[in-house]
Design a protein around this motif. Structure first.
Motif, PDB file in Angstrom:
ATOM      1  N   UNK A  52      19.114  -4.280 -18.686  1.00  0.00           N
ATOM      2  CA  UNK A  52      18.512  -3.327 -17.752  1.00  0.00           C
ATOM      3  C   UNK A  52      19.557  -2.940 -16.715  1.00  0.00           C
ATOM      4  N   UNK A  53      19.734  -1.633 -16.503  1.00  0.00           N
ATOM      5  CA  UNK A  53      20.512  -1.141 -15.363  1.00  0.00           C
ATOM      6  C   UNK A  53      19.499  -0.880 -14.266  1.00  0.00           C
ATOM      7  N   UNK A  54      19.576  -1.637 -13.164  1.00  0.00           N
ATOM      8  CA  UNK A  54      18.537  -1.635 -12.134  1.00  0.00           C
ATOM      9  C   UNK A  54      19.071  -1.144 -10.800  1.00  0.00           C
ATOM     10  N   UNK A  55      18.592   0.018 -10.351  1.00  0.00           N
ATOM     11  CA  UNK A  55      18.905   0.470  -9.005  1.00  0.00           C
ATOM     12  C   UNK A  55      18.231  -0.486  -8.022  1.00  0.00           C
ATOM     13  N   UNK A  56      18.897  -0.810  -6.931  1.00  0.00           N
ATOM     14  CA  UNK A  56      18.313  -1.737  -5.966  1.00  0.00           C
ATOM     15  C   UNK A  56      17.311  -1.038  -5.056  1.00  0.00           C
ATOM     16  N   UNK A  57      17.682   0.108  -4.540  1.00  0.00           N
ATOM     17  CA  UNK A  57      16.799   0.865  -3.639  1.00  0.00           C
ATOM     18  C   UNK A  57      15.966   1.832  -4.466  1.00  0.00           C
ATOM     19  N   UNK A  58      14.669   1.551  -4.556  1.00  0.00           N
ATOM     20  CA  UNK A  58      13.759   2.386  -5.342  1.00  0.00           C
ATOM     21  C   UNK A  58      12.602   2.849  -4.465  1.00  0.00           C
ATOM     22  N   UNK A  59      12.048   3.993  -4.792  1.00  0.00           N
ATOM     23  CA  UNK A  59      10.832   4.439  -4.117  1.00  0.00           C
ATOM     24  C   UNK A  59       9.679   3.569  -4.577  1.00  0.00           C
ATOM     25  N   UNK A  60       8.740   3.333  -3.695  1.00  0.00           N
ATOM     26  CA  UNK A  60       7.570   2.556  -4.073  1.00  0.00           C
ATOM     27  C   UNK A  60       7.462   1.275  -3.272  1.00  0.00           C
ATOM     28  N   UNK A  61       6.522   0.459  -3.670  1.00  0.00           N
ATOM     29  CA  UNK A  61       6.223  -0.788  -2.960  1.00  0.00           C
ATOM     30  C   UNK A  61       7.297  -1.856  -3.127  1.00  0.00           C
ATOM     31  N   UNK A  62       7.952  -1.872  -4.276  1.00  0.00           N
ATOM     32  CA  UNK A  62       8.944  -2.900  -4.595  1.00  0.00           C
ATOM     33  C   UNK A  62      10.321  -2.296  -4.730  1.00  0.00           C
ATOM     34  N   UNK A  63      11.337  -3.142  -4.505  1.00  0.00           N
ATOM     35  CA  UNK A  63      12.711  -2.699  -4.768  1.00  0.00           C
ATOM     36  C   UNK A  63      13.195  -3.338  -6.078  1.00  0.00           C
ATOM     37  N   UNK A  64      14.413  -3.014  -6.459  1.00  0.00           N
ATOM     38  CA  UNK A  64      14.965  -3.518  -7.703  1.00  0.00           C
ATOM     39  C   UNK A  64      15.182  -5.019  -7.715  1.00  0.00           C
ATOM     40  N   UNK A  65      15.463  -5.590  -6.553  1.00  0.00           N
ATOM     41  CA  UNK A  65      15.646  -7.045  -6.466  1.00  0.00           C
ATOM     42  C   UNK A  65      14.350  -7.772  -6.797  1.00  0.00           C
ATOM     43  N   UNK A  66      13.244  -7.288  -6.224  1.00  0.00           N
ATOM     44  CA  UNK A  66      11.948  -7.907  -6.485  1.00  0.00           C
ATOM     45  C   UNK A  66      11.548  -7.754  -7.951  1.00  0.00           C
ATOM     46  N   UNK A  67      11.793  -6.573  -8.500  1.00  0.00           N
ATOM     47  CA  UNK A  67      11.470  -6.353  -9.913  1.00  0.00           C
ATOM     48  C   UNK A  67      12.282  -7.282 -10.807  1.00  0.00           C
ATOM     49  N   UNK A  68      13.560  -7.452 -10.480  1.00  0.00           N
ATOM     50  CA  UNK A  68      14.424  -8.317 -11.296  1.00  0.00           C
ATOM     51  C   UNK A  68      13.911  -9.755 -11.309  1.00  0.00           C
ATOM     52  N   UNK A  69      13.484 -10.246 -10.176  1.00  0.00           N
ATOM     53  CA  UNK A  69      12.968 -11.617 -10.125  1.00  0.00           C
ATOM     54  C   UNK A  69      11.777 -11.787 -11.077  1.00  0.00           C
ATOM     55  N   UNK A  70      10.882 -10.816 -11.099  1.00  0.00           N
ATOM     56  CA  UNK A  70       9.721 -10.874 -11.987  1.00  0.00           C
ATOM     57  C   UNK A  70      10.160 -10.764 -13.446  1.00  0.00           C
ATOM     58  N   UNK A  71      11.047  -9.817 -13.730  1.00  0.00           N
ATOM     59  CA  UNK A  71      11.529  -9.613 -15.104  1.00  0.00           C
ATOM     60  C   UNK A  71      12.271 -10.845 -15.611  1.00  0.00           C
TER      61      UNK A  71
END
Length: 128
Positions: A52-71
């Motif tokens: 996954x190429x994950x942008x850190x700053x994303x629109x929405x409730x979560x950022x890329x760092x939080x998503x990565x932890x879940x993934x």
């Protein structure tokens, strides 16, 4: 040999398109583009990409760092953080997890920089 499958997580359409083109030129299969962290979590679990190429700053409730932890907890998919912010901005916050299977690249990057980081992360994730 089958192509490695990549999910791109980027909320800027032009940037996502550019990243997709570069990944295809490098011989990877882009399986989708997620525009939010929430979408990335759903798509990654459903499609199980190799990277996954994950942008850190994303629109929405979560950022890329939080998503990565879940993934990472759910599916342990290698991630490369892609950001316009230098590592000082992120590492000072202490939020950036960088175990094996995690990479980091700063925008703007060139094709060779991305290729090198993708190969490093995919290689290190094999040993997990």
């Amino acid at each position: 040999m089958t192509k490695k499958r990549v999910l791109i997580v980027e909320d800027q359409a032009i940037t996502a398109f550019d990243e997709s083109e570069i990944m295809r030129e490098l011989g990877y299969e882009v399986i989708g583009i997620a525009m939010s962290a929430e979408e990335a979590i759903i798509q990654s679990h459903r499609d199980l990409p190799d990277l996954i190429l994950m942008d850190i700053k994303l629109n929405g409730e979560m950022n890329g760092l939080q998503a990565t932890l879940i993934i990472q907890e759910r599916d342990n998919i290698p991630v490369i953080y892609v950001t316009a912010y230098g590592d000082k901005t992120v590492s000072v916050s202490g939020e950036l997890p960088i175990p094996n299977g995690i990479g980091y690249i700063v925008k703007p990057f060139n094709k060779e920089e991305l290729k090198s980081e993708v190969e490093r992360v995919l290689s290190s994730s094999k040993s997990l």
